[in-house]
Design a protein around this motif. Structure first.
Motif, PDB file in Angstrom:
ATOM      1  N   MET A   1       0.814  -1.188   0.000  1.00 13.35           N
ATOM      2  CA  MET A   1       0.000   0.000   0.000  1.00 13.35           C
ATOM      3  C   MET A   1       0.862   1.258   0.000  1.00 13.35           C
ATOM      4  SD  MET A   1      -3.169  -1.401   1.528  1.00 13.35           S
ATOM      5  CE  MET A   1      -3.619  -0.068   0.539  1.00 13.35           C
ATOM      6  N   ASN A   2       2.105   1.078   0.343  1.00 18.66           N
ATOM      7  CA  ASN A   2       2.944   2.263   0.471  1.00 18.66           C
ATOM      8  C   ASN A   2       3.228   2.907  -0.860  1.00 18.66           C
ATOM      9  OD1 ASN A   2       3.115   0.862   2.913  1.00 18.66           O
ATOM     10  ND2 ASN A   2       4.885   2.084   3.437  1.00 18.66           N
ATOM     11  N   PHE A   3       3.587   4.192  -0.822  1.00 18.73           N
ATOM     12  CA  PHE A   3       3.942   4.845  -2.067  1.00 18.73           C
ATOM     13  C   PHE A   3       5.319   4.392  -2.516  1.00 18.73           C
ATOM     14  CE2 PHE A   3       4.762   9.023   0.491  1.00 18.73           C
ATOM     15  CZ  PHE A   3       6.084   8.735   0.738  1.00 18.73           C
ATOM     16  N   LEU A   4       5.880   3.476  -1.770  1.00 20.07           N
ATOM     17  CA  LEU A   4       7.242   3.040  -1.925  1.00 20.07           C
ATOM     18  C   LEU A   4       7.237   1.721  -2.667  1.00 20.07           C
ATOM     19  CD1 LEU A   4       7.982   3.822   1.761  1.00 20.07           C
ATOM     20  CD2 LEU A   4       7.925   5.320  -0.210  1.00 20.07           C
ATOM     21  N   GLN A   5       7.410   1.775  -3.963  1.00 14.82           N
ATOM     22  CA  GLN A   5       7.224   0.530  -4.711  1.00 14.82           C
ATOM     23  C   GLN A   5       8.290   0.290  -5.763  1.00 14.82           C
ATOM     24  OE1 GLN A   5       3.247   0.846  -6.121  1.00 14.82           O
ATOM     25  NE2 GLN A   5       2.383   0.333  -4.151  1.00 14.82           N
ATOM     26  N   ALA A   6       9.488   0.756  -5.541  1.00 17.13           N
ATOM     27  CA  ALA A   6      10.540   0.492  -6.509  1.00 17.13           C
ATOM     28  C   ALA A   6      11.866   0.465  -5.769  1.00 17.13           C
ATOM     29  CB  ALA A   6      10.557   1.581  -7.573  1.00 17.13           C
ATOM     30  N   SER A   7      12.901  -0.007  -6.387  1.00 18.36           N
ATOM     31  CA  SER A   7      14.195  -0.065  -5.716  1.00 18.36           C
ATOM     32  C   SER A   7      15.033   1.128  -6.138  1.00 18.36           C
ATOM     33  CB  SER A   7      14.912  -1.357  -6.046  1.00 18.36           C
ATOM     34  OG  SER A   7      15.440  -1.263  -7.338  1.00 18.36           O
ATOM     35  N   PRO A   9      18.000   2.014  -7.625  1.00 16.75           N
ATOM     36  CA  PRO A   9      18.534   2.362  -8.939  1.00 16.75           C
ATOM     37  C   PRO A   9      17.448   2.811  -9.914  1.00 16.75           C
ATOM     38  CG  PRO A   9      19.217   0.141  -8.268  1.00 16.75           C
ATOM     39  CD  PRO A   9      18.310   0.653  -7.218  1.00 16.75           C
ATOM     40  N   ILE A  10      16.309   2.103  -9.888  1.00 14.26           N
ATOM     41  CA  ILE A  10      15.199   2.434 -10.770  1.00 14.26           C
ATOM     42  C   ILE A  10      14.708   3.850 -10.491  1.00 14.26           C
ATOM     43  CG2 ILE A  10      12.906   1.739 -11.505  1.00 14.26           C
ATOM     44  CD1 ILE A  10      15.009  -0.345 -12.030  1.00 14.26           C
ATOM     45  N   VAL A  11      14.580   4.170  -9.233  1.00 15.20           N
ATOM     46  CA  VAL A  11      14.062   5.481  -8.880  1.00 15.20           C
ATOM     47  C   VAL A  11      14.980   6.588  -9.376  1.00 15.20           C
ATOM     48  CG1 VAL A  11      13.626   7.025  -6.958  1.00 15.20           C
ATOM     49  CG2 VAL A  11      12.682   4.732  -6.961  1.00 15.20           C
ATOM     50  N   ARG A  14      14.251   7.086 -12.902  1.00 11.92           N
ATOM     51  CA  ARG A  14      12.992   7.738 -13.230  1.00 11.92           C
ATOM     52  C   ARG A  14      12.984   9.206 -12.843  1.00 11.92           C
ATOM     53  NH1 ARG A  14       8.016   5.388 -13.580  1.00 11.92           N
ATOM     54  NH2 ARG A  14       8.141   3.336 -14.487  1.00 11.92           N
ATOM     55  N   LEU A  15      13.847   9.528 -11.929  1.00 11.18           N
ATOM     56  CA  LEU A  15      13.820  10.850 -11.330  1.00 11.18           C
ATOM     57  C   LEU A  15      13.831  11.980 -12.353  1.00 11.18           C
ATOM     58  CD1 LEU A  15      15.885  11.107  -8.096  1.00 11.18           C
ATOM     59  CD2 LEU A  15      15.008  13.146  -9.219  1.00 11.18           C
ATOM     60  N   GLU A  16      14.753  11.893 -13.306  1.00 10.34           N
ATOM     61  CA  GLU A  16      14.897  13.001 -14.257  1.00 10.34           C
ATOM     62  C   GLU A  16      13.704  13.125 -15.194  1.00 10.34           C
ATOM     63  OE1 GLU A  16      18.656  12.022 -15.971  1.00 10.34           O
ATOM     64  OE2 GLU A  16      19.359  11.667 -13.921  1.00 10.34           O
ATOM     65  N   SER A  17      13.253  11.973 -15.714  1.00 11.15           N
ATOM     66  CA  SER A  17      12.158  12.062 -16.677  1.00 11.15           C
ATOM     67  C   SER A  17      10.901  12.612 -16.011  1.00 11.15           C
ATOM     68  CB  SER A  17      11.875  10.693 -17.292  1.00 11.15           C
ATOM     69  OG  SER A  17      11.405   9.813 -16.290  1.00 11.15           O
ATOM     70  N   ALA A  18      10.668  12.170 -14.767  1.00  7.49           N
ATOM     71  CA  ALA A  18       9.482  12.652 -14.081  1.00  7.49           C
ATOM     72  C   ALA A  18       9.625  14.140 -13.766  1.00  7.49           C
ATOM     73  CB  ALA A  18       9.258  11.866 -12.802  1.00  7.49           C
ATOM     74  N   HIS A  19      10.822  14.529 -13.392  1.00  6.94           N
ATOM     75  CA  HIS A  19      11.084  15.935 -13.139  1.00  6.94           C
ATOM     76  C   HIS A  19      10.740  16.770 -14.372  1.00  6.94           C
ATOM     77  CE1 HIS A  19      12.168  17.706  -9.572  1.00  6.94           C
ATOM     78  NE2 HIS A  19      13.433  17.336  -9.441  1.00  6.94           N
ATOM     79  N   SER A  37       1.645   7.049  -9.641  1.00 10.41           N
ATOM     80  CA  SER A  37       2.103   7.138  -8.251  1.00 10.41           C
ATOM     81  C   SER A  37       3.627   7.116  -8.212  1.00 10.41           C
ATOM     82  CB  SER A  37       1.559   5.973  -7.423  1.00 10.41           C
ATOM     83  OG  SER A  37       0.162   6.039  -7.320  1.00 10.41           O
ATOM     84  N   ASP A  38       4.220   6.240  -9.018  1.00 14.00           N
ATOM     85  CA  ASP A  38       5.685   6.182  -9.096  1.00 14.00           C
ATOM     86  C   ASP A  38       6.257   7.526  -9.539  1.00 14.00           C
ATOM     87  OD1 ASP A  38       5.547   3.561  -8.362  1.00 14.00           O
ATOM     88  OD2 ASP A  38       6.236   2.727 -10.265  1.00 14.00           O
ATOM     89  N   GLU A  39       5.563   8.171 -10.481  1.00 11.47           N
ATOM     90  CA  GLU A  39       6.054   9.465 -10.961  1.00 11.47           C
ATOM     91  C   GLU A  39       5.980  10.534  -9.883  1.00 11.47           C
ATOM     92  OE1 GLU A  39       4.836   8.900 -15.647  1.00 11.47           O
ATOM     93  OE2 GLU A  39       4.556  10.856 -14.719  1.00 11.47           O
ATOM     94  N   LEU A  40       4.905  10.497  -9.097  1.00 10.90           N
ATOM     95  CA  LEU A  40       4.786  11.460  -7.995  1.00 10.90           C
ATOM     96  C   LEU A  40       5.938  11.251  -7.013  1.00 10.90           C
ATOM     97  CD1 LEU A  40       2.758  13.652  -6.811  1.00 10.90           C
ATOM     98  CD2 LEU A  40       1.992  11.840  -5.292  1.00 10.90           C
ATOM     99  N   LEU A  41       6.188   9.973  -6.744  1.00 11.23           N
ATOM    100  CA  LEU A  41       7.300   9.615  -5.857  1.00 11.23           C
ATOM    101  C   LEU A  41       8.633  10.110  -6.402  1.00 11.23           C
ATOM    102  CD1 LEU A  41       7.242   5.907  -4.698  1.00 11.23           C
ATOM    103  CD2 LEU A  41       7.855   7.926  -3.370  1.00 11.23           C
ATOM    104  N   ALA A  42       8.885   9.733  -7.645  1.00 14.29           N
ATOM    105  CA  ALA A  42      10.200  10.010  -8.224  1.00 14.29           C
ATOM    106  C   ALA A  42      10.383  11.481  -8.566  1.00 14.29           C
ATOM    107  CB  ALA A  42      10.403   9.149  -9.471  1.00 14.29           C
ATOM    108  N   GLY A  43       9.280  12.151  -8.931  1.00 14.34           N
ATOM    109  CA  GLY A  43       9.409  13.528  -9.370  1.00 14.34           C
ATOM    110  C   GLY A  43       9.225  14.549  -8.259  1.00 14.34           C
ATOM    111  N   SER A  44       8.418  14.207  -7.260  1.00 18.98           N
ATOM    112  CA  SER A  44       8.097  15.199  -6.228  1.00 18.98           C
ATOM    113  C   SER A  44       8.611  14.819  -4.842  1.00 18.98           C
ATOM    114  CB  SER A  44       6.576  15.394  -6.140  1.00 18.98           C
ATOM    115  OG  SER A  44       6.070  15.935  -7.343  1.00 18.98           O
ATOM    116  N   ILE A  45       8.462  13.561  -4.479  1.00 19.90           N
ATOM    117  CA  ILE A  45       8.726  13.178  -3.080  1.00 19.90           C
ATOM    118  C   ILE A  45      10.199  12.835  -2.850  1.00 19.90           C
ATOM    119  CG2 ILE A  45       8.162  11.496  -1.274  1.00 19.90           C
ATOM    120  CD1 ILE A  45       5.272  11.513  -2.435  1.00 19.90           C
TER     121      ILE A  45
END
Lengths: 358, 358
Positions: A1-7, A9-11, A14-19, A37-45
């Motif tokens: 259920m957590n917003f935490l769903q990737a490891s 290196p992957i994050v 994704r960080l730059e593209s989501a940014h 949700s992953d994008e919110l995590l990687a781009g904002s959180i």
């Protein structure tokens, strides 16, 4: 259920593209647990709160063993309105409140868990400001968000942003802070003027046109309490942060729970002029108003001087004072000696004089 | 800030009188931290959730030391609509979700912290039903609420009741469950048919007139996971509960995070007839729908039989099955072999096909 769903290196990947996607507003889909949700995590959180534990994005954060120290657990939801107020915002409030609930239990903060409930349409700028504030306040208190969760509800099903923070702390094996340890002669100390948080929020909400220097006192008190405990040790017998219900609520509860008589001296309890002015305009008693950067400490009489000295040397305790004491008879009542020489019983406030203050 | 603001003897004393007051609806004032908050605590919360730790009503609950075991921390907010659905309610969902997030991290549950955000006007009967459900589900998972907080917002500022639960767990020093441990040959197991939770909630919300035997699978999995770990030990390399994003999300994440190829066999993945029927009516793929009583376990091939046996002996695992495996090449992709002999890549669902499902 957590917003935490990737490891990790992957994050990072994704960080730059989501940014680059430049989130404008929060969508229902950001709470769905999918790619958005992953994008919110990687781009904002993660760019704001990321750290080696959070970045692992597991269902639970696993922390180092505490050995003989006892784990302390606390939780609080924050629904303050407006989300940003003079002196702070809901992010600073959430981290400070959780750190302070740990501190008054004698616990050093270990980790924070962050639950976000966002209304659809929340501007990304608001979310990012709150996350930045959470990060900054965490750094101030030397504690990080290690796990979290985000839900999104319809735009008419919440008011912008609600935060729930849980805190894990560690308590030394021999530490005991409890109203049952309080006895006649003990002194009540506080680390500064009262009423600033509640009145700053209410003034901002009810009378936004009024210009005032009034600022919320919201701050994490882990360092201050640490200094106090280091200086006075076991002679501190009880701590409580006077949030909702104010100093009146804490003192009335202390009398009730210890069974002794608690005396407060009004002239010793500082209230800033701007705070008093706001209280008069809004018809509120500063004694009953929430603080978010104050702690009431009950210490043995012989240690009161050292305690005051320790508090006074900390930036958040420079106006510390003894504001009362514990005496016979064992009537469980709190009494205020007013500055004009009168006396009145202090009751815990009845209900909600200040809705959505925290 | 906590709703916990009195000591045990006082609470027991208040309990009866508050009970006699017969709360009808939640008022803004119940969230104010004053006497009315105490009444909500004593009249509604403690009679249902009370235990020696919660009854101490401190700012933080202090738990016994864990020694060499590592603390695990998790948090989730719950906004499911409707709050009660076939097979469960928001209270059972919150406790199960938190217990399950601990379980898949290899942690036994130690304690739960409960944050409530209530809308003014919420019927007391709803609050009490949710609290009863929290208590019952906690008892089922052998874990209690040890601290909590209640906030009340205006009636148009939330949809009834939102819950945030944080969980503290303990992880044995030598346990490691991580996608990085996964390697070719490992088998994917699940403890039963998929899609029941999300489809039961959506059917109840979108087509309340439809009669169906469909029930959410929401349940705490601590016991099931404990049995699995006891039987197979270190040969379990990864666990994840397929909630939002469903089995598709878990399998796609597993492929990405482990770096290997993950194969799912559609014919091995059970879907109940009523669930399939609801999925067809609502245009949803059960593979992408949230479960709340399922765990995907990745185990070494030699241990798969023992694992299946251990799961199958637990009441929540009687329809357990091997549903896939990990293979070369290291392409980070998940592939579904369909029952008609086709193959397709499984992606993590994009966004919010199911708003407010948990």
């Amino acid at each position: 259920m957590n917003f935490l769903q990737a490891s990790e290196p992957i994050v990072s990947q994704r960080l730059e593209s989501a940014h680059a996607s430049r989130l404008d507003r929060v969508l229902l889909a950001h709470g769905g647990g999918g790619q958005l949700s992953d994008e919110l995590l990687a781009g904002s959180i993660l760019p704001r709160l990321g750290n080696p534990l959070l970045n692992q994005l597991l269902d639970s954060a696993i922390l180092p063993a505490l050995g003989a120290e006892r784990p302390a657990l606390t939780i609080d939801s924050y629904v303050v309105q407006p989300w940003r107020f003079p002196g702070g915002d809901i992010g600073r409030l959430a981290v400070s409140g959780t750190v302070n609930d740990l501190a008054v239990a004698g616990a050093a903060p270990v980790a924070i868990a962050l639950g976000l409930i966002l209304a659809e349409g929340l501007p990304a700028s608001t979310l990012h400001a709150v996350l930045d504030s959470i990060a900054a306040t965490g750094a101030e208190a030397n504690v990080a968000v290690v796990t979290g969760d985000t839900k999104v509800v319809g735009r008419d099903q919440a008011d912008g942003i609600y935060i729930t923070t849980a805190g894990l702390g560690r308590v030394p094996a021999d530490r005991q802070l409890a109203p049952q340890r309080v006895r006649p002669g003990d002194q009540l100390l506080i680390n500064g003027p009262i009423g600033d948080h509640g009145l700053a929020v209410m003034l901002a909400r009810e009378m936004p046109e009024v210009q005032s220097v009034l600022r919320s006192d919201v701050a994490p008190l882990a360092g201050l309490v640490d200094d106090l405990l280091a200086a006075v040790g076991d002679d501190v017998v009880f701590l409580r942060d006077p949030t909702r219900g104010g100093v009146a609520g804490v003192a009335a509860d202390l009398a009730r729970d210890s069974g002794w008589h608690v005396t407060l001296w009004e002239e010793a309890i500082a209230v800033r002029p701007a705070t008093r002015h706001a209280a008069e305009m809004l018809g509120l008693d500063p004694l009953e108003v929430a603080n978010e950067g104050k702690v009431v400490a009950v210490v043995r009489p012989a240690a009161a001087g050292r305690a005051l000295n320790a508090l006074g040397q900390h930036p958040l305790g420079q106006q510390s004072a003894v504001i009362g004491c514990v005496t016979d008879p064992p009537d469980g009542l709190c009494e205020l000696h007013t500055h004009i020489g009168g006396r009145r019983i202090v009751h815990k406030p009845y209900g909600e004089q200040l809705p959505r203050i925290c």
